[in-house]
Design a protein around this motif. Sequence first.
Motif, mmCIF file in Angstrom:
data_model
loop_
_atom_site.group_PDB
_atom_site.id
_atom_site.type_symbol
_atom_site.label_atom_id
_atom_site.label_comp_id
_atom_site.label_asym_id
_atom_site.label_seq_id
_atom_site.Cartn_x
_atom_site.Cartn_y
_atom_site.Cartn_z
ATOM 1 N N THR B 77 -51.835 -41.350 34.752
ATOM 2 C CA THR B 77 -51.643 -39.976 35.234
ATOM 3 C C THR B 77 -51.982 -38.960 34.135
ATOM 4 O O THR B 77 -52.756 -38.020 34.343
ATOM 5 N N PHE B 78 -51.358 -39.162 32.963
ATOM 6 C CA PHE B 78 -51.520 -38.178 31.901
ATOM 7 C C PHE B 78 -52.915 -38.241 31.266
ATOM 8 O O PHE B 78 -53.472 -37.225 30.859
ATOM 9 N N ARG B 79 -53.468 -39.451 31.221
ATOM 10 C CA ARG B 79 -54.822 -39.547 30.654
ATOM 11 C C ARG B 79 -55.821 -38.844 31.553
ATOM 12 O O ARG B 79 -56.760 -38.197 31.076
ATOM 13 N N ARG B 80 -55.586 -38.964 32.884
ATOM 14 C CA ARG B 80 -56.470 -38.281 33.822
ATOM 15 C C ARG B 80 -56.359 -36.764 33.617
ATOM 16 O O ARG B 80 -57.356 -36.038 33.597
ATOM 17 N N ALA B 81 -55.116 -36.291 33.453
ATOM 18 C CA ALA B 81 -54.910 -34.850 33.258
ATOM 19 C C ALA B 81 -55.667 -34.367 32.022
ATOM 20 O O ALA B 81 -56.330 -33.323 32.043
#
Lengths: 295, 664, 191
Positions: B77-81
Motif C-alpha cells: 500500500t505505502f510503496r504504491r503511494a
Amino acid sequence: MKVGYFPGCSLVGSAREFNESLQAVSRLIKLDLVEIPDWNCCGASSGHAADHLLSLALPARILALAEKTGLRDLLVPCSACYNRLITTVYELQANPRLKSEVRELIELDLKLDVRVRNVLEVLKEAMEADGSSRIAKPFAHRVACYYGCLLVRPPKVVQFDRPEDPTSMDELMQAIGAEPLDWAFKVECCGAGMTLARTELVAKLCARILDDAVARGAETLITACPMCHANLDMRRGDIEKAAGRTFTIPVMYVTQAIGLALGLGPKELGLHRHMVDCGPLLAAATQSSTVNLQS
Amino acid sequence: MSRIGVFVCHCGENIGATVDCAQVAQMSSSIPGVVHSVDYKYMCSDPGQTLIKEAVKEKKLTGVVVAACSPRMHEPTFRRACAEAGLNSFLCEMANIREHCSWVHEKGDQTTQKAADLVRVLVEKVKRNRPLRPIQVPVTKTALVLGGGIAGIQASLDIANAGQKVILVEKDPSIGGHMAQLSETFPTLDCSQCILTPRMVEVAQHPNITLLSYSELESLDGFIGNFKARIRKKARKVDEKLCTGCAVCTQKCPQKKIPSKFNAGLGMRTAIFVPFPQAVPNKPVIDIENCRYFKTGKCAVCQKLCPAKAVRFEQEDEILEIDVGAVVCATGFDVVNTDFFPEYGYGKYPDVINGLQYERLASASGPTLGEIRRPSDGKIPETVVFLACAGSRDRAKGIDYCSKICCMYTAKHAMLYRHKVHSGKAYVFYMDIRAGGKMYDEFVRRAIEEDGAIYVRGRVSRIYERDGKLIVKGADTLLGGEPIEIKADMVVLATAAVASPAAEELAQKLHISYDSYKFFSEAHPKLRPVETNTAGIFLAGACQAPKDIPESVAQASGAASKVCGLFSQDQLSREPLIAAVNRTAPPQYSSCTGCFLCESVCPYRAIERETITTRGGKPIRTIARVNPGLCQGCGTCVAVCRVKAIDLDGFSNSQLYAEVRALA
Amino acid sequence: MSTHSSTVHNSLGEQIYQSTGQSVACCYQCGKCSAGCPLASETDYPPNQILRLLQFGDSTLDEKALRSLTIWQCLTCQTCSARCPQEVDLPKIMDFLRQESWRQGRAHPKARNIIAFHRSFLGSIRMTGRMFELGMIMDYKRRSLNFLQDLLLAPKLLFRGKLHFLPHRIDGAKQVRRLFDATARKRGRTE
C-alpha cells in the motif's frame, strides 16, 4: 529389588492383611521393603477437606523421612496414601514458594527426589525381575480387577496406566494364571472415606460395583486399595441392604491372590480376616485344578 | 544528503492505545536526515496516503519510513503511494510498531521508546536504500491442484472452464474425497453421490484437465508463475490404458477380507480393488501390502484372468516433472483416531462408531446398502445415541476449536435414522447447536420437531457395555445437571475434524504456513482467505479449517478465480530483493574467490558458475553468479561468503550494520 | 498473586483463582462432570451447577455454593477433572469451598457428620502422629451422636484382629502437632 516402604495407618490397622500378604509375597519375590522410620499419617481425605497446607505438609514429612533412607523408590501400597504423596510431590515441584513454606512446617529437609510408586507397578517390576516362574498353584479364577479412583486419577499427576481402562492389575492376574474380565466399573468410585459419615451412599455405590462384577461372572474382586476393600468387604451388610439382594463374591487384595499362586497359605495371607468368606472360592480352586489335571 | 519522512500511524487503538504516537513522531524529527515527521490515526486510509504523497512532493523526500503495522499487511500500500508521488517504491520502508511493539507490550514510556527506536533503525536503513526496479518473469499457465475431493474438483473445473490447463493430483486411486463417502447432504438431503459423481466424470473428460490419480507431490520448487513440481505416480500395477474396467480381477481376487478405507472400515475389499463402483478413474489398483502374489510370489489370479492383459506386477512408481504457474492446495481433512475416546469405548466396542462410518451405513452404496444396521451383529438398532462435540471444543484432548460441520450432520444423522427406522429412538447429546447458514437452523428444528430427535443438552461422561447394550451416562444441564442414563444399541460420535496426517509434511514441501492444529494458514483471515503467504499457492476446502460442502465449493471457486487472475497476465513482476556477486575492474574482476560455498548452501539452486574469459575467449577464472530468476533473496549465500563478495539488494550488509548501530 | 480478568472482583471465584489457579470462567457448562459424578443424583447441586453459582460473582449465589451439601459430599474421586474438556480442576475448587465453608461456619446442616468425621480423623493424627482407628471411631461417635452405628460390626472386626486397642504414638508426634497448629494459625481457624 530394594525399596522404601510406607505402609500407612490402614495397613497397620484394619487392612493389616494387605500388609501381611505384601510382606509375605515380597519375601518370595526378593522385594526388600525398608520401612520408613517414624512415619506419620498422610492426612488422607480429611486433610485436604480441612486445610490445603496441612494436606501437603503431612505427606511432605513422610517424603522427607523417606529421602533420608537414600532409596530412590518409595512403595506406597495404600492407594489413598499413594495419591496424597504423589500429589504433594507434583504440587510442591510446581511451586517452589509453597515448597519452602512446607519445609519450614515439617522442620526437615525436603528435596522431593524420591519416586512415589504404587503396589501394582512395584509388584510387576519385582515379579518380572524374579518370581513369575515360581507359580506353584495358578490362581485359576475369573477375576474383576478393581482399581478405584486413586491409582489412576488425576492422570496428569499420577501418570500411571490408562486412566479410563487400566490394565496393569489385569496383567498381574494373567501372569498368575487368572482370567481377568472386561467389566465396566474398574475405575468407578466406591465412596472412599465416606464409609462412616455417609454409609448409605457408600453402600449404594458399592452395590453397583459388585452387581456388575457378578453379572459378568467374576468369582472374586481384586483390589489394591484398603478403602475400596473396607467398603466392599466390611460394608457388605450395608451393601446388601441397599441393593436388596445378597452378594457372596469375596474381595481380595492383589497381594493375596499372588501369594496364593506362589503357594502361600490363606492364613499367612490374612484371608481369615475378611468379612466375606474366601473359603468357597479356594475350595473351587482345588476342584478346578483337579479338573485341569484330568483333562 | 538524505531527506527522510517519518509517518507514524495509530492504527486506530491498535497502536494508539499503547504507544504515544505523537511523541514518536516528535522524537523522530530530531534524527539526522529526517526532514518531516507526523502521526495520523489511519495512515493506510486515503487521507493518510495523501499525507505521504504530498510530503514526498513538497519536502522532496528521498526516503520514507511508515511506522505502522507489519509490512506483510501494508508495505505494498505505502510503496504504491510513494511510487504515485514519484518516489521509487523501494525507498519506502515500514517500522513494525504494532506486532513488534504495541501488541506485545503494556502501555508506558518504555513502549513508546521502543517504537521510537524501531523508527530510528529504519531511518538509518532507508538512508542506504537504493532505487530498484521489479523483475519481470513469465507465467506458466498451468495450474496444479492437489487433492481430488469436492474442493479440488470444483477448483479444477473452474480453472479448466476458464480455458486454462489443470493438473489434478489425487493420492487415492479415485477422486471424490470424503464427499463420495457421504449418504445425503444437509440441509436439502440430496444424495451426495448424485450431485458429486457427474462432476467427477466431468473432470475425467475435460480436455483441459490432466488427472493424475494415485499420485502424490514429491517436491515443489520455484516461485509464483514458475513452479517446478515433481509428482510421484504410484504404481497401480495395472496398465491404465489397457484396462477396460471390466472388474473380473476384483471379483476373482482371493484376498477378500481387507477393511475398506472407503467404507470407513465397515466393509471389506479385495487386494486388487476399485475403492467404489463409481470411482474415477474406474481402474483397479493392487494393494501390494495385502496382495498374495506380492507376499508369497504365488497367485496371480488377476493377471491370468484379465481379458485385456492389463495387470503389470513389474510396474514401478514413476516421477513426473511438471512446470506449473500456480498451485491450489485442496487436501482436505480427517477424523480423529480410535484411541482418542477411552471414556467412550471407541475402538473397543464395535457399535460405537464415528460419523463417517455412520455415513457409510446410511449410504445406498454402503456395506448395508443404506439400511441402518449396527456393526457388531447386523441388527437394526432400536435406540441410537448421537454425541456432538466428540473431541471438538475439548482443550483437554488438544482440540480447542469447533469442528463446525458436526451440529449439522448430527441433525441429519438423527433425521436419517428416524426416516429409516420409524420405531427407533434417536437421542442427540449436544452443548450448543451451531446452525448458522442458509436453511441450517430450520433443518435442525425439522430434525427435532418433525422427525422426533430428542436433544439433550449435556456432554456424555462415559459409555460402557452391559448385556449387549451400550450404557450412555450423560447429564441434562437444562434439568440442572440431572444424570441421564440411556441404554443404546448404537452410539455415533461426531468426531472432531482434524488436519490430514500428511498435512505438516505437505506444508513444508509447499513452504506454506500452518497453525498449531496443522491446518494451512490463509494469508489474511478476512481479506485474503484463499491465498497463502507464499505467492502463487492458494487454499481450498477443509485443509484450511473444517468446512462443509457449500463453503468448500465457494472457497474452491475463489481460489480458481485467483488462479485465473494470475494467468490473465503474460508477465509477472517480482520483488528485486535478490543477491548479486560483486564485479570489479580487471585484473580481479570480482572479490569472489570461487570457493562455491554459496552454491552448496543455496536452497533454490540459484548459484551458477561463470567463467571470465579474455577477449579472445581464454578462461581467466571462474566465479559465482546469482541467477536472478531463481534467487528468492533469502541471504544464506551472503552469510556464508567469507570474502563478502555477495550482497543482497534491499538488505545489504551496510544497511543491516547501520540498523544495528542505530540501536547502540 | 495477580487477579484474573475473567472473574468478578471480590467474588468467591476470584478468591478461588488466587488460591488455586482455577478460573471458574473456563467452565462452559457442558455437564460432563455431572454426567460422570457418582453422587450427582444425591447432591443439592450437581457439580456443574456449583460452578454456575460461582460464575456470576454474586455474593448471594456464592453463599449458596458455600452452604451447599455438594461440597461436603464430593468424594474427590476426580472423575470430573479427569474427563473435563476444559481442564477445570473441580476437586481443587471443592477443596477450597469446603475449607472456606468450614472456616466461615457456613457448612450445610447435613454435613455435620462429615465434618465430625474429619475432626475425629485429624484429631487422632494430631494426638499421636498416626490415625488410630478405634479411637477415631469412638471420637466420631461422640461427635456425631451416632452411638448405634456399626455396633454389630465392631466385634467382628476385633475378632479378626482388625482393630487395635492402643494407639501408636510416633517419636515425631510433637513435631506433627506443631505442624497442625501452625497450619491452623495460618488459616485463622482453631481446632
